[in-house]
Write a protein that holds these residues in place. Structure first.
Motif, short mmCIF file in Angstrom:
data_model
loop_
_atom_site.label_atom_id
_atom_site.label_comp_id
_atom_site.label_asym_id
_atom_site.label_seq_id
_atom_site.Cartn_x
_atom_site.Cartn_y
_atom_site.Cartn_z
N PHE A 1 44.93 -12.07 -44.48
CA PHE A 1 44.00 -12.26 -43.33
C PHE A 1 43.97 -11.91 -42.73
O PHE A 1 44.43 -12.33 -42.24
CB PHE A 1 41.73 -11.42 -45.01
CG PHE A 1 42.34 -12.92 -44.71
CD1 PHE A 1 41.95 -13.48 -44.11
CD2 PHE A 1 42.92 -14.62 -45.81
CE1 PHE A 1 41.69 -14.78 -43.88
CE2 PHE A 1 42.95 -15.22 -45.84
CZ PHE A 1 41.66 -16.18 -44.83
N VAL A 2 43.18 -11.25 -42.13
CA VAL A 2 42.79 -10.75 -40.67
C VAL A 2 41.45 -12.22 -40.76
O VAL A 2 40.56 -11.47 -40.91
CB VAL A 2 42.72 -10.46 -39.51
CG1 VAL A 2 42.23 -10.36 -38.72
CG2 VAL A 2 44.56 -9.56 -39.94
N PRO A 3 41.46 -13.01 -40.13
CA PRO A 3 39.25 -13.55 -40.12
C PRO A 3 38.97 -13.42 -39.07
O PRO A 3 39.31 -12.70 -38.48
CB PRO A 3 40.19 -14.86 -39.52
CG PRO A 3 41.50 -15.15 -39.30
CD PRO A 3 42.42 -13.52 -39.23
N THR A 4 37.13 -13.16 -39.30
CA THR A 4 36.51 -12.89 -38.20
C THR A 4 37.04 -15.07 -37.48
O THR A 4 36.86 -15.89 -37.82
CB THR A 4 35.43 -13.00 -38.80
OG1 THR A 4 35.99 -11.92 -39.28
CG2 THR A 4 34.12 -12.85 -37.87
N ILE A 5 36.59 -14.30 -36.28
CA ILE A 5 36.37 -15.89 -35.18
C ILE A 5 34.70 -15.21 -34.93
O ILE A 5 34.21 -14.62 -34.39
CB ILE A 5 37.01 -15.31 -33.40
CG1 ILE A 5 38.44 -14.86 -34.12
CG2 ILE A 5 36.51 -16.57 -33.30
CD1 ILE A 5 39.46 -14.88 -32.90
#
Length: 114
Positions: free
Chosen positions: A73-77
């Motif tokens: 997944f692409v995480p949330t910053i």
């Protein structure tokens, strides 16, 4: 760690001399960033934390000990940090690798699930 019968090896930690400039070194240079993975060993959940900039391209991947990709997944910053909680309840007991890729640079941390 080298998986029996496989062509894969996983590096937990490497210290390299400063000033090095080969491609192999750029692939592990993320390890200089503090990547926290806790609790370790884990039972129900474990958390991945590290600092990140909104301009960075980040991917997170979870692998089992045989190298099988379980999650990607692409995480949330948020507020300059990545703070992701993994659910370990659906994972079998054993060793897992969390791979963090930031702008093409790779870091790997191991976590034991009990």
């Amino acid at each position: 760690y080298v998986s029996a019968g496989a062509d894969a090896a996983y590096v937990d930690y490497i210290t390299l001399p400063s000033g090095s400039s080969s491609n192999a070194i750029s692939q592990v240079s993320l390890l200089e960033r503090e990547i926290r993975l806790f609790p370790n060993p884990a039972k129900d959940v474990f958390t991945l934390q590290f600092e990140a900039k909104p301009t960075e391209t980040i991917a997170i991947r979870l692998y089992d000990a045989q190298g099988k990709l379980l999650e990607s997944f692409v995480p949330t910053i948020s507020a300059g940090k990545i703070n992701h909680v993994f659910d370990a309840l659906h994972l079998a007991k054993g060793m897992y690798m969390v791979q963090v890729v930031v702008d093409g640079k790779v870091g790997v941390r191991k976590v034991m699930v009990l």
